[in-house]
Design an enzyme around this catalytic site. Sequence first.
Site, PDB file in Angstrom:
ATOM      1  N   LYS A 169      42.437  -6.929 -22.750  1.00  0.00           N
ATOM      2  CA  LYS A 169      43.294  -5.741 -22.787  1.00  0.00           C
ATOM      3  C   LYS A 169      44.181  -5.819 -24.011  1.00  0.00           C
ATOM      4  O   LYS A 169      44.477  -6.918 -24.489  1.00  0.00           O
ATOM      5  CB  LYS A 169      44.181  -5.682 -21.534  1.00  0.00           C
ATOM      6  CG  LYS A 169      44.751  -4.306 -21.252  1.00  0.00           C
ATOM      7  CD  LYS A 169      43.775  -3.434 -20.479  1.00  0.00           C
ATOM      8  CE  LYS A 169      44.240  -2.029 -20.311  1.00  0.00           C
ATOM      9  NZ  LYS A 169      43.365  -1.273 -19.392  1.00  0.00           N
TER      10      LYS A 169
ATOM     11  N   THR B 262      36.204   7.612 -15.071  1.00  0.00           N
ATOM     12  CA  THR B 262      37.132   6.895 -14.187  1.00  0.00           C
ATOM     13  C   THR B 262      37.489   7.777 -12.982  1.00  0.00           C
ATOM     14  O   THR B 262      37.444   7.324 -11.830  1.00  0.00           O
ATOM     15  CB  THR B 262      38.398   6.470 -14.951  1.00  0.00           C
ATOM     16  OG1 THR B 262      38.016   5.826 -16.156  1.00  0.00           O
ATOM     17  CG2 THR B 262      39.238   5.514 -14.113  1.00  0.00           C
TER      18      THR B 262
ATOM     19  N   LYS C 101      37.644  -6.764 -12.250  1.00  0.00           N
ATOM     20  CA  LYS C 101      37.079  -5.407 -12.243  1.00  0.00           C
ATOM     21  C   LYS C 101      35.729  -5.388 -12.946  1.00  0.00           C
ATOM     22  O   LYS C 101      34.743  -4.872 -12.434  1.00  0.00           O
ATOM     23  CB  LYS C 101      38.049  -4.468 -12.973  1.00  0.00           C
ATOM     24  CG  LYS C 101      37.613  -3.022 -13.013  1.00  0.00           C
ATOM     25  CD  LYS C 101      38.392  -2.200 -14.030  1.00  0.00           C
ATOM     26  CE  LYS C 101      39.896  -2.260 -13.801  1.00  0.00           C
ATOM     27  NZ  LYS C 101      40.606  -1.201 -14.589  1.00  0.00           N
TER      28      LYS C 101
ATOM     29  N   SER D 189      31.845   2.568 -19.935  1.00  0.00           N
ATOM     30  CA  SER D 189      31.987   1.988 -21.267  1.00  0.00           C
ATOM     31  C   SER D 189      30.859   0.990 -21.533  1.00  0.00           C
ATOM     32  O   SER D 189      30.311   0.927 -22.641  1.00  0.00           O
ATOM     33  CB  SER D 189      33.326   1.252 -21.388  1.00  0.00           C
ATOM     34  OG  SER D 189      34.379   2.139 -21.675  1.00  0.00           O
TER      35      SER D 189
ATOM     36  N   ASP E 243      43.137   3.742 -22.753  1.00  0.00           N
ATOM     37  CA  ASP E 243      43.977   3.507 -21.572  1.00  0.00           C
ATOM     38  C   ASP E 243      45.137   4.501 -21.725  1.00  0.00           C
ATOM     39  O   ASP E 243      45.017   5.479 -22.484  1.00  0.00           O
ATOM     40  CB  ASP E 243      44.474   2.051 -21.501  1.00  0.00           C
ATOM     41  CG  ASP E 243      45.072   1.707 -20.126  1.00  0.00           C
ATOM     42  OD1 ASP E 243      44.314   1.513 -19.166  1.00  0.00           O
ATOM     43  OD2 ASP E 243      46.316   1.670 -19.992  1.00  0.00           O
TER      44      ASP E 243
ATOM     45  N   ASN F 258      43.902  11.370 -18.277  1.00  0.00           N
ATOM     46  CA  ASN F 258      42.445  11.290 -18.199  1.00  0.00           C
ATOM     47  C   ASN F 258      41.953  11.008 -16.781  1.00  0.00           C
ATOM     48  O   ASN F 258      41.048  11.673 -16.284  1.00  0.00           O
ATOM     49  CB  ASN F 258      41.955  10.209 -19.173  1.00  0.00           C
ATOM     50  CG  ASN F 258      40.467   9.977 -19.052  1.00  0.00           C
ATOM     51  OD1 ASN F 258      40.026   9.054 -18.374  1.00  0.00           O
ATOM     52  ND2 ASN F 258      39.681  10.824 -19.672  1.00  0.00           N
TER      53      ASN F 258
END
Length: 446
Positions: free
Chosen positions: A126, A209, A114, A378, A166, A240
């Site tokens: 992550k 997003t 990604k 970000s 997240d 979100n």
Amino acid sequence: MSYVDEVYDLVVAKNPAQPEFHQAVKEVLESLRVVIEANEEKYRKDALLERIVTPERQLLFRVPWVDDKGQVQVNNGFRVQFNSAIGPYKGGLRLHPSVNLGIIKFLGFEQIFKNSLTGLPIGGGKGGSDFDPKGKSDREVMAFCQSFITELYKYIGADTDVPAGDIGTGAREIGYMYGQYKRLTGLYEGVLTGKGLSYGGSLARTEATGYGLLYLTAEMLKCNGKDIKDKTIVISGAGNVAIYAIQKAWQLGGKPVTCSDSTGWVYDPEGIDVALLKEIKEVKRGRLTEYVQARPGAQYHEAGSSKVWSVKCDIALPCATQNELDLEDARALVANGCFAVAEGANMPTTMEATEYFQANGVLFCPGKAANAGGVATSALEMSQNSERLSWTFEEVDARLQGIMVNIFHNLDEAAKKFGCEGNYVAGANIAGFLKVAEAMTAQGVV
Ligand code: NDP
Ligand code: 2IT
């Protein structure tokens, strides 16, 4: 046995009981088969695939904190620094009781490709914890966040690893984590993204997003002679990603009619009232039953009995969590005339459901491309922090739009170049992989 199959078997054998990680690896490796087979000898000699499926570093740590009753609680903390070939590790922190190492590895693995697709210099990582922020007081959330960062701060930094939000991690959690990082290190640096606007956050990161998902969906439709205008859109989630997907869907002339959380889902035939949804979820941290109390025309369904995917629609945007849309759901969507699916969540569609969509001519864009607007913005926040400046909402939003349009064209072209036109899953995996593979090869055996 082909190199791709060998490496997949190795992943399963070396990482037992991590089904989500196996699933993410399988999807990527299947897509890469054509690329790998064309260069098999070289990739095999360099153990390129073995290296790309193995995290550079995995941090597992204890997170003790004290609850409001004075009881000590202990959670598991994770940060998987998966791949830094093209930039510092970058990716969110998930706070949800279901979090385990396999889930963080699947998310970290997806993040590599990604982040590569965004065209920006960010590697894949992550993290998270099995801590559940739901029902906790602000003080308890702060106590957890401070303890989490008290261990993690040693391994992160503006040029090494930059976590973000997240599931379960929003502006409140990022604020507490940032404060603790600053206190421990004395550094006022862009170590986290998704920060509040008063201390280095970027305008449009909150929206990014969801907005990005719609920008990419609009481009995918346009390139296939279609349009979002007047289309009925079914969306899952109420967090979100879902909220800002719903907002942008309205702005582009579509009609979003559903949303969901872990306890139930809403069908609003008039279209979802975004202001009401934001009030319930962002301000009150409430449940969706409150939505139907305020909107009598809307229907509420308990989770488990049925899903949003049973609602007739033109476009479906899964924005909640992994494997929330299975083969049965895909059949229902296709039977109801759905012609496009784009993933706002990470890996929300099972492999069988994805294959069913593709076999039935549904335009399907995978999460690693469709939801890349969040991490891309970000990275724009990191740029602003580095130059100690803040850009306007319009500037960030315009860049986000450009990035999403570019991502679509990159994966579309990669699919065409490698003989799988229209297969956007393959296109995204191939385009994301090639840049990372080139950087890894150039940097030698590391
Ligand atoms: P939030 O925590 O803001 O919202 C998550 C939503 O999904 C909530 O409505 C939640 O319901 C629901 N949900 C979460 N887990 C489950 C579950 N196991 N079963 C049913 N419903 C569930 O998270 P985000 O909106 O940020 O994230 C949603 C998805 O998008 C995730 O897959 C995430 O990885 C992905 N993503 C997020 C990005 C971001 O910038 N935030 C960027 C790219 C991808 P409830 O509140 O009841 O738990
Ligand atoms: O899955 C994702 O891309 C995110 N949760 C956002 C990561 C980020 O660093 O903004």
